[in-house]
Design an enzyme around this catalytic site. Structure first.
Site, PDB file in Angstrom:
ATOM      1  N   LYS A   1      20.896 -22.680   6.608  1.00  0.00           N
ATOM      2  CA  LYS A   1      22.296 -21.705   6.813  1.00  0.00           C
ATOM      3  C   LYS A   1      23.471 -22.526   7.371  1.00  0.00           C
ATOM      4  CE  LYS A   1      20.520 -18.578  11.094  1.00  0.00           C
ATOM      5  NZ  LYS A   1      20.786 -17.615  11.402  1.00  0.00           N
TER       6      LYS A   1
ATOM      7  N   HIS B   1      12.515 -22.849  15.169  1.00  0.00           N
ATOM      8  CA  HIS B   1      14.397 -23.161  14.868  1.00  0.00           C
ATOM      9  C   HIS B   1      14.689 -23.929  15.834  1.00  0.00           C
ATOM     10  CE1 HIS B   1      14.085 -19.187  12.576  1.00  0.00           C
ATOM     11  NE2 HIS B   1      13.181 -18.308  13.338  1.00  0.00           N
TER      12      HIS B   1
ATOM     13  N   LYS C   1       6.691 -17.815   8.767  1.00  0.00           N
ATOM     14  CA  LYS C   1       6.502 -17.823  10.475  1.00  0.00           C
ATOM     15  C   LYS C   1       5.623 -16.536  11.153  1.00  0.00           C
ATOM     16  CE  LYS C   1       9.742 -17.407  13.510  1.00  0.00           C
ATOM     17  NZ  LYS C   1      10.252 -16.068  13.458  1.00  0.00           N
TER      18      LYS C   1
ATOM     19  N   ARG D   1       1.237  -1.395   0.000  1.00  0.00           N
ATOM     20  CA  ARG D   1       0.358  -0.025   0.620  1.00  0.00           C
ATOM     21  C   ARG D   1       0.849   1.071  -0.070  1.00  0.00           C
ATOM     22  NH1 ARG D   1      -3.764  -0.305   4.638  1.00  0.00           N
ATOM     23  NH2 ARG D   1      -1.862   0.702   6.089  1.00  0.00           N
TER      24      ARG D   1
HETATM   25  C1  BG6 Z   1      13.732 -15.134  13.741  1.00  0.00           C
HETATM   26  C2  BG6 Z   1      13.041 -14.667  14.804  1.00  0.00           C
HETATM   27  O1  BG6 Z   1      13.066 -15.891  12.344  1.00  0.00           O
HETATM   28  O2  BG6 Z   1      14.993 -15.213  14.258  1.00  0.00           O
HETATM   29  C3  BG6 Z   1      14.079 -12.854  15.550  1.00  0.00           C
HETATM   30  O3  BG6 Z   1      11.601 -14.239  14.637  1.00  0.00           O
HETATM   31  C4  BG6 Z   1      14.966 -13.671  15.787  1.00  0.00           C
HETATM   32  O4  BG6 Z   1      12.932 -13.039  17.111  1.00  0.00           O
HETATM   33  C5  BG6 Z   1      15.424 -14.140  14.255  1.00  0.00           C
HETATM   34  O5  BG6 Z   1      15.661 -12.318  16.372  1.00  0.00           O
HETATM   35  C6  BG6 Z   1      17.332 -14.738  14.568  1.00  0.00           C
HETATM   36  O6  BG6 Z   1      17.870 -14.958  13.223  1.00  0.00           O
HETATM   37  P1  BG6 Z   1      19.430 -14.983  13.171  1.00  0.00           P
HETATM   38  O7  BG6 Z   1      19.410 -15.569  12.424  1.00  0.00           O
HETATM   39  O8  BG6 Z   1      19.602 -13.674  12.946  1.00  0.00           O
HETATM   40  O9  BG6 Z   1      19.265 -15.685  14.256  1.00  0.00           O
END
Ligand code: BG6
Length: 516
Positions: free
Chosen positions: A212, A270, A178, A71
């Site tokens: 990763k 995760h 997510k 938007r």
């Molecule tokens: C996200 C979360 O999925 O992963 C965040 O919603 C978090 O809260 C982030 O900070 C961390 O990702 P990474 O790749 O920096 O470890």
């Protein structure tokens, strides 16, 4: 890899490939990517830079097109400017003007609300026009980088305007970010809705941890080698600790985070994925189905402790110091309800009830505003069943461990005891390290580069299926219910390693958390 083309089709030279590298890069076939929610943080910091990095590595097709939907009263060139700025600020690979120019030619912007039929008609017309002018061949991925409350509208609009159905010989895919629900019931509802419109193989759920390199390396470490797997079980392993510590607070994400909390934000997805990869059996192959089968078996075998009070902890950070800077407590953050009971730290003990892992606890912990940013999986081994040394000689000897360092110092550490040089017999812990930065000259692609490329290739290995998502909620739901009924989260000072209650939780089992 049916849609992949070989290196000879690459429009640009590929400066990041070592000469003599005989592996063919996986290059996406003709296609386009539509991002909904293109003005959001994720899009600016991760998605746009990842698209550029893929282009820079020569992994996108010549006519690749990037469409933004939001938007905003923007023209195509305004959108291109936003992408340009985000690439300049956040891309991993160097900026090359010719790559940028080529990519920018395929950028289009569609202004509108998600329920705006006129905007979706324009999107449809743009897709058709790009098929004709840039040869995208009807192959489109729709990336829903939008808050979950908009999922139903966007998905239904895609259906209504004929965008979800692939024309003969082409594909359409939906990419969802997510949170996939906030509990089992809402996850099921969401999955039901998405599958009304898209077949399961069209849906790509992003858990960026699976993108990763270090996470994919769990499979290489375990299944490409002989020396780890024989000890990777209850006969040798004492326990496993999976840690995701962040030094940042919630920043500008109060609206998303409050009411969600650490366990729903990162443990349900995760950390449970990390646990599944660490604990699963060798898959029959590395295709999506075989990986799903094995991960699902682990998640289904997970058992929560009967006494949730003694084996789970939730915490909330209070005001403190971090990196020399004074930082507010969670309840003082902008946009947070001062009475909020949201967890910014969560620790949970799980067991995996199968022959390999019976009796081996998996301790999962995640938190914001902790001592430093580190994600790791530590497989901690039992002590030797018998020590022929004088007890004084081994006073400084800990337990052997294999630590998969997911980030930021990517690699693997093996910790074991060694004799201290000198005349007397004294044994102390030492480490053997593998570090990505030392062993490989190429830097690792960002998770989103890998995942966006896989979506365009139709390669679903690194994307959780709805069964895994639902199984993970089944594990977490009772914990969240318990926490809801029992008081407030424990407190911890920003910059510390979490609440004292989490240390006590492990101490009751005769163990302690690693201080990474
Ligand atoms: C996200 C979360 O999925 O992963 C965040 O919603 C978090 O809260 C982030 O900070 C961390 O990702 P990474 O790749 O920096 O470890």
């Amino acid at each position: 890899m049916s849609t992949a083309e070989t290196a000879s089709a690459a429009p640009w030279s590929n400066p990041l490939r070592a000469p003599g590298d005989r592996r063919l890069p996986r290059i996406a076939g003709p296609s386009g990517l539509v991002i909904f929610g293109v003005t959001g943080d994720l899009s600016r910091k991760k998605l746009m830079p990842a698209v550029y990095d893929l282009a820079n590595r020569g992994l996108l097709p010549p006519g690749f097109s990037l469409l933004g939907f939001a938007r905003r009263e923007w023209e195509d060139q305004d959108f291109a400017k936003v992408v340009h700025d985000s690439v300049r600020e956040h891309a991993r690979t160097p900026f090359r003007e010719e790559v940028w120019q080529h990519l920018a030619e395929g950028m289009r912007f569609i202004p509108g609300d998600f329920d705006d039929d006129v905007a979706f008609k324009q999107l449809r017309a743009t897709v058709d026009e790009l098929d004709a002018s840039r040869g995208t061949s009807g192959n489109y991925a729709f990336y829903l980088s939008v808050p979950p409350k908009f999922f139903p509208t966007v998905v239904r609009q895609l259906k209504k305007h004929g965008l979800a159905d692939a024309p003969e010989g082409s594909w359409r895919r939906a990419v969802i970010e997510k949170p996939f629900g906030h509990d089992l019931a809402s996850a099921r509802q969401l999955n039901g809705l998405v599958h009304e419109v898209f077949a399961p193989e069209q849906v790509f759920r992003i858990d960026h941890y699976l993108g990763k390199e270090t996470v994919q390396n769990i499979l290489a470490l375990r299944f490409a080698n002989t020396m780890f797997e024989p000890v990777w079980n209850r006969s040798y392993v004492d326990h496993v600790q999976i840690t995701m510590a962040e030094d940042i607070g919630i920043g500008g994400r109060a609206g998303y985070y409050d009411g969600i909390g650490a366990a729903r934000d990162v443990i349900q997805n995760h950390l449970m994925q990390l646990m599944a990869l660490t604990a699963m059996e060798e898959p029959a192959s590395f295709d999506a189905e075989s990986l799903l089968t094995e991960k699902l078996k682990v998640l289904q075998a997970v058992r929560l402790p009967a006494d949730l009070g003694g084996h789970t902890v939730r915490g909330q950070y209070t005001h403190g110091w971090q990196g020399g800077e004074e930082v507010p407590g969670y309840l003082e953050e902008t946009g947070i309800d001062p009475a909020s009971t949201t967890d910014t730290y969560a620790a949970i003990k799980l067991e995996v009830d199968n022959r390999r892992w019976a009796g081996v606890p998996f301790y999962l912990r995640a938190g914001k505003r902790l001592g430093r940013r580190v994600t790791e999986i530590a497989v901690v081994f039992q002590r030797a069943p018998h020590s022929p040394f004088d007890p004084k000689a081994t006073q400084e000897l800990g337990q052997n461990a294999i630590v998969i360092r997911v980030q930021p110092d990517e690699g693997v550490t093996v910790r074991f005891g060694s004799k201290v040089p000198g005349t007397s017999m004294e044994i102390r812990d030492v480490t053997m390290d593998f570090a990505y930065g030392e062993s490989f000259t190429e830097s690792s692609p960002e998770a989103y580069e890998r995942l966006i490329l896989d979506v365009l290739l139709g390669d679903a290995n690194l994307f959780p299926r709805h069964q895994e998502v639902e199984e993970s909620w089944k594990i977490l739901d009772p914990v969240e219910r318990y926490w809801n009924r029992h008081g407030r989260p424990a407190q911890y000072t920003a910059g510390s390693w979490g609440p004292a209650e989490a240390d006590e939780m492990l101490a009751r089992d005769g163990r302690s958390w690693r201080r990474p």
